[in-house]
Design an enzyme around this catalytic site. Structure first.
Site, short mmCIF file in Angstrom:
data_model
loop_
_atom_site.label_atom_id
_atom_site.label_comp_id
_atom_site.label_asym_id
_atom_site.label_seq_id
_atom_site.Cartn_x
_atom_site.Cartn_y
_atom_site.Cartn_z
N HIS A 74 0.81 -1.22 0.00
CA HIS A 74 0.00 0.00 0.00
C HIS A 74 0.84 1.27 0.00
CE1 HIS A 74 -2.11 -3.28 2.17
NE2 HIS A 74 -3.06 -2.97 1.32
N CYS A 96 3.49 -1.30 -4.24
CA CYS A 96 3.14 -1.61 -5.63
C CYS A 96 3.68 -0.50 -6.54
CB CYS A 96 1.62 -1.70 -5.77
SG CYS A 96 1.09 -1.89 -7.50
N HIS A 124 -7.88 4.53 4.26
CA HIS A 124 -7.23 3.39 3.59
C HIS A 124 -5.71 3.58 3.67
CE1 HIS A 124 -5.94 0.66 0.38
NE2 HIS A 124 -7.11 0.06 0.54
N GLU A 126 -3.32 3.00 1.67
CA GLU A 126 -2.71 3.62 0.48
C GLU A 126 -2.91 5.14 0.51
OE1 GLU A 126 -3.79 2.02 -3.39
OE2 GLU A 126 -3.43 4.00 -4.28
N CYS A 194 -5.19 1.75 -12.09
CA CYS A 194 -4.80 0.34 -11.98
C CYS A 194 -5.53 -0.55 -13.00
CB CYS A 194 -5.10 -0.15 -10.57
SG CYS A 194 -4.67 -1.88 -10.31
N ASN A 224 -10.83 -3.37 -3.03
CA ASN A 224 -11.23 -3.81 -4.37
C ASN A 224 -12.19 -4.99 -4.30
OD1 ASN A 224 -9.64 -6.45 -5.33
ND2 ASN A 224 -8.29 -5.32 -3.97
N SER A 266 -6.20 -9.43 -3.92
CA SER A 266 -5.33 -9.95 -2.87
C SER A 266 -5.77 -11.33 -2.39
CB SER A 266 -5.29 -8.97 -1.69
OG SER A 266 -6.59 -8.64 -1.26
#
Length: 309
Positions: A74, A96, A124, A126, A194, A224, A266
């Site tokens: 993240h 990532c 979150h 990220e 993404c 996600n 994930s």
């Protein structure tokens, strides 16, 4: 009963890379390996790596000075990075590459004197990391209403960036709101969002044209995965998020002839197989795989791990 599997589903290249980084770090036997935050949002993955020797923590203060420390997929803020340096932690960064790209976009826009508008979900990991990577003014918004409520003059030079676990479809409306309200707007091409998130959401929409019920394999804290379940519901079919086969309620499948199954980015294949086995115990199944995108993207490992291999 027919079971249709979405294509693509499950692990994306960023998740594969992050897990590989932990496993290779453990294999080097260079002292204990600590991972800050869940390497990816899946309990099965985390428990498997714990069994192999990885230590998961939420705070760098829990890590001994000088220890091997892995940042999760993240990403982290500059503050976390600086803290790690001051503690002489031996960091291996599993962020990532698509998240790192968003960090660089935000930094570049900020260096140009623009106010950055970050589209994503508050809290979150990220988003926390990205907010902490931009030194200039940055505002977090989740939807069109948030854009309308921003306390900024309409002529403010702004730039938008997005959380990677949102898709083009998720962000389109909010980006349009930013462009409609502000007179001077720049932002990345939508193709920078993404690929894995977009591909999985497109596959679920296709899947819902045939399925009568949707099962999404993924963790409850996976952004996600939750979004995939929401898309199933938006398409008008009963949709459920399950961590594994033990969470499948036979009542959901009563009277159903076609079950759609997918997995968040994930969620490993072993959990999809577990769900299929559960369905098979409820009723004999015939498995079909939906036509869809075959992802061939891979991301390079950090140089220190490539040198050690």
């Amino acid at each position: 009963m027919k079971v249709i599997l979405a294509q693509p589903r499950g692990f994306c290249a960023g998740v594969v890379r992050a897990i590989d980084i932990v496993e290779r770090s453990l294999a080097r036997r260079d002292g204990p390996v600590y991972v800050r935050h869940e390497i990816v949002h899946n309990r099965h993955v985390v428990e498997d790596l714990k069994a192999k020797g990885a230590h998961f923590v939420e705070d760098l203060a829990e890590i001994p000075d000088g220890a091997v420390t892995i940042f999760s997929a993240h990403g982290v803020s500059h503050g976390i990075e600086d803290d790690a340096k001051s503690r002489r932690l031996r960091v291996v960064d599993a962020t990532c590459p698509l998240v790192s790209k968003v960090h660089k976009q935000g930094q570049r826009y900020s260096s140009l004197g623009r106010t950055v508008i970050l589209i994503g979900h508050a809290g979150h990991p990220e988003i926390e990391g990205t907010l902490g990577r931009i030194s200039g003014p940055v505002y977090l918004v989740e939807n069109r209403e948030d854009v309308a409520n921003l306390d900024l003059p309409d002529e403010t030079p702004v730039a938008y960036i997005t959380q990677t676990t949102l898709s083009v479809d998720d962000t389109r409306s909010t980006i349009e709101a930013v462009k409609s309200r502000f007179t001077d707007v720049i932002g990345p091409e939508t193709r920078d969002i993404c690929y894995a998130t977009q591909n999985r959401q497109t596959a679920v929409r296709d899947l819902c044209q045939s399925a009568e019920v949707l099962l999404v394999v993924g963790a409850s804290n996976s952004s996600n995965s939750n979004r995939l379940r929401e898309i199933g519901a938006e398409c008008g079919i009963p949709s459920y998020l399950v961590a594994d086969g033990s969470e499948v309620d036979p009542a959901w499948l009563a009277g159903m002839n076609v079950v759609g199954v997918t997995a968040g980015a994930s969620a490993p294949d072993v959990l999809v197989e577990d769900v299929l086995a559960t369905i098979g115990r409820i009723s004999p199944i015939e498995i079909e795989i939906l036509d869809g995108v075959e992802e061939k993207i891979t991301f390079r490992l950090p140089p220190e791990l490539l040198e050690a291999s």
